[in-house]
Design an enzyme around this catalytic site. Structure first.
Site, PDB file in Angstrom:
ATOM      1  N   ASP A 184     -19.757   2.491  20.075  1.00  0.00           N
ATOM      2  CA  ASP A 184     -18.792   2.433  21.220  1.00  0.00           C
ATOM      3  C   ASP A 184     -17.485   1.233  20.984  1.00  0.00           C
ATOM      4  O   ASP A 184     -16.293   1.520  21.612  1.00  0.00           O
ATOM      5  CB  ASP A 184     -19.453   2.030  22.438  1.00  0.00           C
ATOM      6  N   ARG A 212     -19.730   5.518  26.259  1.00  0.00           N
ATOM      7  CA  ARG A 212     -20.061   5.024  27.404  1.00  0.00           C
ATOM      8  C   ARG A 212     -18.983   4.726  28.655  1.00  0.00           C
ATOM      9  O   ARG A 212     -18.433   5.607  28.643  1.00  0.00           O
ATOM     10  CB  ARG A 212     -20.813   3.712  27.168  1.00  0.00           C
ATOM     11  N   GLN A 263     -21.936  12.288  17.010  1.00  0.00           N
ATOM     12  CA  GLN A 263     -21.146  11.271  16.465  1.00  0.00           C
ATOM     13  C   GLN A 263     -21.934  10.011  16.119  1.00  0.00           C
ATOM     14  O   GLN A 263     -21.200   9.002  15.596  1.00  0.00           O
ATOM     15  CB  GLN A 263     -20.283  10.887  18.076  1.00  0.00           C
TER      16      GLN A 263
HETATM   17  O1  F6P Z   1     -24.091   3.415  22.958  1.00  0.00           O
HETATM   18  C1  F6P Z   1     -23.981   4.440  22.105  1.00  0.00           C
HETATM   19  C2  F6P Z   1     -24.078   5.659  22.968  1.00  0.00           C
HETATM   20  O2  F6P Z   1     -24.047   6.763  21.849  1.00  0.00           O
HETATM   21  C3  F6P Z   1     -23.029   6.120  23.898  1.00  0.00           C
HETATM   22  O3  F6P Z   1     -21.794   6.322  23.369  1.00  0.00           O
HETATM   23  C4  F6P Z   1     -23.562   6.937  24.768  1.00  0.00           C
HETATM   24  O4  F6P Z   1     -23.060   6.741  26.097  1.00  0.00           O
HETATM   25  C5  F6P Z   1     -24.918   6.721  24.635  1.00  0.00           C
HETATM   26  O5  F6P Z   1     -25.211   6.027  23.440  1.00  0.00           O
HETATM   27  C6  F6P Z   1     -26.044   7.741  24.839  1.00  0.00           C
HETATM   28  O6  F6P Z   1     -27.394   7.373  24.823  1.00  0.00           O
HETATM   29  P1  F6P Z   1     -28.675   8.292  24.479  1.00  0.00           P
HETATM   30  O7  F6P Z   1     -28.721   8.377  22.685  1.00  0.00           O
HETATM   31  O8  F6P Z   1     -29.696   7.095  24.834  1.00  0.00           O
HETATM   32  O9  F6P Z   1     -28.502   9.280  25.175  1.00  0.00           O
END
Ligand code: F6P
Length: 326
Positions: free
Chosen positions: A131, A175, A258
């Site tokens: 992020d 995020r 990503q």
């Molecule tokens: O903080 C990294 C991130 O990939 C964010 O870009 C995204 O909103 C979040 O984590 C997704 O989290 P998870 O893998 O817990 O769904």
């Protein structure tokens, strides 16, 4: 000040490419300086459960090129509680740890702040998140690799968008911050970039599309940050299609692709440098700080500041993106 003889290293929060390179740097620098280095599995969850693994130099062989994290990671709810942090502290004391290096993002450092204020335990944070939303560093480990993944996806989507005369809305992670969207959008030549830091106005977007259409553009890419006020790529695509019918629209949500993949050269180098400097900083008496890259130097910012202060995007880049895409 207590002499540091044994350190723990963990990765926490969302994984980011380059975390392995950073673990390797911490382990090998620690060993070089005569420290015992122990890997803590699954972030704070493993700290609470006492899941420790002694690290040797060969434990981190052949991982510099791998995405993910050999230490595993988690978003620990228990560490957000006083009881959880107490269990973690007891485990650290029981196994004679003198300091902790945590590699992760905002949530990781928020936990580290609470912990070090309650227990006066030496902690150094290293920013690892795609992020790039941490105050106290220009770049976080993983951001560059994720950018390259997004740009490569944009390039591919542009081929099909162009062939079919379509307008694509591509949603990227980040995020509640627009760093990933902004930089990848500029590098991918997006017609517009929608980020959480600014309010999205549908009329303004349609005006940009119409200007392009009048200049003979017949396809386009709009990069949408997941936290954008429009409510995401599907929502904005629906709203645009309702009011503007010059383009057939499609939506692509890039998602967790990503977060994976072999780290870029930039991320490996950054990871190595921050890992190396963090161990040296611990030995020099630094505590409760985050290592970051500011301009070209490694600087240390109090963890409290890195958690509480907001890092903003460069808003002029939004203007620049529009000018360059016209
Ligand atoms: O903080 C990294 C991130 O990939 C964010 O870009 C995204 O909103 C979040 O984590 C997704 O989290 P998870 O893998 O817990 O769904």
């Amino acid at each position: 000040m207590q002499k540091i003889k044994k350190i723990g290293v963990l990765t926490s929060g969302g994984d980011a490419p380059g975390m392995n390179a950073c673990v390797r740097a911490v382990v090998r620098t620690g060993i070089y300086y005569g420290l015992d280095v122990t890997g803590i599995l699954s972030g704070y969850e493993g700290l609470i459960a006492g899941q420790f693994r002694a690290m040797e130099s060969h434990s981190v062989s052949n991982i510099i090129q791998n995405g993910g994290t050999i230490l595993k990671t988690a978003r620990s709810k228990e560490f957000m509680t006083k009881e959880g942090r107490q269990k973690a502290y007891e485990n650290l004391k029981k196994d004679s740890f003198d300091a902790l290096i945590t590699i992760g993002g905002n949530g990781t450092f928020a936990g580290a702040c609470e912990f070090s204020s309650e227990y006066d335990f030496p902690v150094i944070g290293i920013p690892g998140t795609i992020d790039n939303d941490l105050y106290g560093t220009d770049f976080t480990i993983g951001f560059d690799t994720a950018l390259n993944t997004v740009v490569s996806a944009i390039d591919k989507i542009r081929d099909t968008a162009d062939s079919h005369n379509r307008l694509f809305f591509i949603e990227v992670m980040g995020r509640d911050a627009g760093f990933l969207a902004l930089r990848s959008g500029i590098a991918g030549g997006a017609e517009d970039i929608l980020v959480p830091e600014t309010e999205t106005h549908i009329e303004e977007l349609i005006e940009i599309l119409e200007k392009g259409f009048r200049k003979n553009k017949r396809s386009g890419i709009i990069v949408v940050a997941e936290g954008d006020s429009s409510g995401g790529a599907f929502e904005i695509a629906r709203k645009v299609s309702e009011k503007y019918d010059h383009y057939e629209t499609r939506v692509t949500i890039l998602g967790h692709v990503q977060r994976g993949g072999s780290p870029s050269c930039f991320d490996r180098f950054l990871a190595g440098r921050l890992g190396y400097e963090s161990v040296k900083a611990l030995l020099n008496g630094q505590r409760g700080v985050m290592a970051g890259l500011i301009s070209t130097k490694v600087e240390f910012t109090p963890l409290v500041k890195s958690v509480k202060h907001h890092k903003d995007i460069n808003r002029e880049f939004l203007e620049m993106a529009r000018i360059l895409a016209m």
